[in-house]
Write a protein that holds these residues in place. Structure first.
Motif, mmCIF file in Angstrom:
data_model
loop_
_atom_site.group_PDB
_atom_site.id
_atom_site.type_symbol
_atom_site.label_atom_id
_atom_site.label_comp_id
_atom_site.label_asym_id
_atom_site.label_seq_id
_atom_site.Cartn_x
_atom_site.Cartn_y
_atom_site.Cartn_z
ATOM 1 N N VAL A 140 0.860 -1.194 0.000
ATOM 2 C CA VAL A 140 0.000 0.000 0.000
ATOM 3 C C VAL A 140 0.896 1.245 0.000
ATOM 4 C CG1 VAL A 140 -1.980 -1.080 1.158
ATOM 5 C CG2 VAL A 140 -0.201 -0.012 2.554
ATOM 6 N N THR A 141 0.397 2.303 -0.610
ATOM 7 C CA THR A 141 1.138 3.568 -0.621
ATOM 8 C C THR A 141 1.039 4.179 0.774
ATOM 9 O OG1 THR A 141 0.243 3.880 -2.836
ATOM 10 C CG2 THR A 141 1.448 5.734 -1.889
ATOM 11 N N ALA A 142 2.195 4.450 1.394
ATOM 12 C CA ALA A 142 2.186 5.086 2.714
ATOM 13 C C ALA A 142 2.414 6.581 2.591
ATOM 14 C CB ALA A 142 3.262 4.463 3.600
ATOM 15 N N ASN A 146 11.768 -1.905 7.679
ATOM 16 C CA ASN A 146 11.186 -3.107 8.299
ATOM 17 C C ASN A 146 10.083 -3.657 7.388
ATOM 18 O OD1 ASN A 146 12.842 -2.849 10.702
ATOM 19 N ND2 ASN A 146 11.655 -1.006 11.064
ATOM 20 N N SER A 147 8.958 -2.909 7.351
ATOM 21 C CA SER A 147 7.886 -3.295 6.417
ATOM 22 C C SER A 147 7.795 -2.315 5.250
ATOM 23 C CB SER A 147 6.550 -3.320 7.155
ATOM 24 O OG SER A 147 6.222 -2.020 7.641
ATOM 25 N N SER A 148 8.525 -1.199 5.342
ATOM 26 C CA SER A 148 8.385 -0.157 4.319
ATOM 27 C C SER A 148 9.558 -0.175 3.343
ATOM 28 C CB SER A 148 8.255 1.223 4.968
ATOM 29 O OG SER A 148 9.466 1.595 5.578
ATOM 30 N N LEU A 150 12.909 12.470 7.519
ATOM 31 C CA LEU A 150 12.203 13.718 7.209
ATOM 32 C C LEU A 150 10.706 13.454 7.021
ATOM 33 C CD1 LEU A 150 12.139 16.720 6.544
ATOM 34 C CD2 LEU A 150 12.724 16.160 4.174
ATOM 35 N N ARG A 151 10.364 12.399 6.259
ATOM 36 C CA ARG A 151 8.925 12.180 6.018
ATOM 37 C C ARG A 151 8.216 11.719 7.286
ATOM 38 N NH1 ARG A 151 11.150 7.699 2.776
ATOM 39 N NH2 ARG A 151 11.457 9.145 1.061
ATOM 40 N N LEU A 152 8.923 11.003 8.150
ATOM 41 C CA LEU A 152 8.282 10.575 9.399
ATOM 42 C C LEU A 152 8.120 11.749 10.372
ATOM 43 C CD1 LEU A 152 9.813 7.006 9.956
ATOM 44 C CD2 LEU A 152 7.584 7.628 9.003
HETATM 45 C C1 LIG Z 1 0.680 2.450 5.759
HETATM 46 C C2 LIG Z 1 0.024 1.644 6.892
HETATM 47 C C3 LIG Z 1 0.030 0.155 6.518
HETATM 48 C C4 LIG Z 1 0.908 1.848 8.132
HETATM 49 O O1 LIG Z 1 0.250 1.167 9.166
HETATM 50 P P1 LIG Z 1 0.578 1.459 10.722
HETATM 51 O O2 LIG Z 1 -0.458 0.795 11.510
HETATM 52 O O3 LIG Z 1 0.815 2.922 10.911
HETATM 53 O O4 LIG Z 1 1.870 0.613 10.898
HETATM 54 P P2 LIG Z 1 3.253 0.973 11.566
HETATM 55 O O5 LIG Z 1 3.207 2.108 12.534
HETATM 56 O O6 LIG Z 1 3.776 -0.356 12.059
HETATM 57 O O7 LIG Z 1 4.147 1.439 10.335
HETATM 58 C C5 LIG Z 1 4.457 0.517 9.322
HETATM 59 C C6 LIG Z 1 5.467 1.153 8.408
HETATM 60 O O8 LIG Z 1 4.850 2.231 7.719
HETATM 61 C C7 LIG Z 1 5.718 3.342 7.753
HETATM 62 N N1 LIG Z 1 4.911 4.546 7.642
HETATM 63 C C8 LIG Z 1 3.771 4.816 8.272
HETATM 64 N N2 LIG Z 1 3.337 6.041 7.921
HETATM 65 C C9 LIG Z 1 4.229 6.541 7.059
HETATM 66 C C10 LIG Z 1 4.357 7.760 6.353
HETATM 67 N N3 LIG Z 1 3.448 8.736 6.463
HETATM 68 N N4 LIG Z 1 5.428 7.926 5.545
HETATM 69 C C11 LIG Z 1 6.336 6.968 5.400
HETATM 70 N N5 LIG Z 1 6.287 5.771 6.042
HETATM 71 C C12 LIG Z 1 5.242 5.581 6.868
HETATM 72 C C13 LIG Z 1 6.389 3.234 9.107
HETATM 73 O O9 LIG Z 1 7.557 4.005 9.162
HETATM 74 C C14 LIG Z 1 6.664 1.743 9.155
HETATM 75 O O10 LIG Z 1 7.833 1.471 8.395
HETATM 76 P P3 LIG Z 1 8.863 0.305 8.874
HETATM 77 O O11 LIG Z 1 8.050 -0.909 9.195
HETATM 78 O O12 LIG Z 1 9.728 0.071 7.678
HETATM 79 O O13 LIG Z 1 9.619 0.815 10.044
HETATM 80 C C15 LIG Z 1 -1.429 2.126 7.218
HETATM 81 O O14 LIG Z 1 -1.394 3.466 7.646
HETATM 82 C C16 LIG Z 1 -2.341 2.006 6.033
HETATM 83 O O15 LIG Z 1 -2.819 0.927 5.705
HETATM 84 N N6 LIG Z 1 -2.623 3.137 5.379
HETATM 85 C C17 LIG Z 1 -3.496 3.164 4.210
HETATM 86 C C18 LIG Z 1 -2.700 2.797 2.967
HETATM 87 C C19 LIG Z 1 -3.511 3.072 1.738
HETATM 88 O O16 LIG Z 1 -4.650 2.724 1.650
HETATM 89 N N7 LIG Z 1 -2.868 3.696 0.760
HETATM 90 C C20 LIG Z 1 -3.539 4.136 -0.406
HETATM 91 C C21 LIG Z 1 -4.016 5.529 -0.176
HETATM 92 S S1 LIG Z 1 -5.619 5.792 -0.772
#
Ligand SMILES: CC(C)(COP(=O)(O)OP(=O)(O)OC[C@H]1O[C@@H](n2cnc3c(N)ncnc32)[C@H](O)[C@@H]1OP(=O)(O)O)[C@@H](O)C(=O)NCCC(=O)NCCS
Length: 172
Positions: free
Chosen positions: A55-57, A85-87, A150-152
């Protein structure tokens, strides 16, 4: 941990032609359409690296300095620069060509997108590390950590005080 993969294994190239339905009223490619194509190309690169649903984060800043015109051929190239880790950070480069006007390749856009690999329930899941080979891959790999910080920070997920790599870079 999943098996490490080379950057080149995620390399993805997508080619599109700008049609009337892709343009604004000046007959130039709409920014939103380009972002859509970039998102798809980058997601494929992240899937190739992780062998997972992604998924796009986040989408880092994209500047629209160059217009792409109706009829141009748009080439989008994406590759994973680093996995955490997961990203995964994905580098995307866009170029445009007007074939009937000589076909010169114009570099138009560059951006970094972040994707997260998830399981069937949408929970983040560990991804393989990236193996870098070239000097460019090495540079992108090293600089990926400060871009991540920076993005975090901007997303409110990291305290500025903890963004050590970013702070070191800014204080140079
Ligand atoms: C992205 C998502 C999976 C993160 O889930 P979460 O519960 O916040 O999980 P975590 O806190 O464990 O973070 C997971 C990873 O996401 C990264 N992440 C979360 N928000 C982020 C952001 N804004 N920018 C960059 N990386 C981000 C974290 O750094 C982490 O990376 P790592 O595992 O490599 O250390 C969740 O927010 C999600 O499903 N979002 C919707 C995605 C989506 O639908 N995208 C399409 C847009 S319409």
């Amino acid at each position: 941990m999943p098996k490490s993969k080379h950057v080149q294994e995620s390399l993805t190239t997508m080619t599109e032609m700008v049609l009337p339905n892709d343009t604004n009223t000046l007959n130039n490619l709409m920014g939103g359409r380009l972002l859509h194509w970039m998102d798809i190309c980058a997601a494929i690169a992240a899937q190739k690296h992780s062998s997972r649903i992604v998924v796009t984060a986040s989408v880092d800043n994209v500047s629209f300095a160059e217009a792409i015109h109706l009829g141009d051929i748009v080439t989008i190239e994406a590759k994973v620069t680093r996995a955490f880790n997961s990203s995964m950070e994905v580098s995307i480069k866009v170029s445009a060509q007007n074939i009937s006007a000589g076909g010169e390749l114009l570099k138009t856009h560059a951006a970094f997108f972040t994707f997260v690999a998830v399981d069937q329930s949408g929970r983040p899941i560990e991804v393989a590390p990236v193996i870098v080979e070239t000097a460019e891959e090495q540079e992108l790999y090293q600089s990926a950590l400060r871009r991540r910080q920076l993005r975090l920070v901007l997303a409110g997920r990291l305290k500025p005080a903890d963004a050590t790599e970013l702070k070191n870079f800014l204080n140079q």
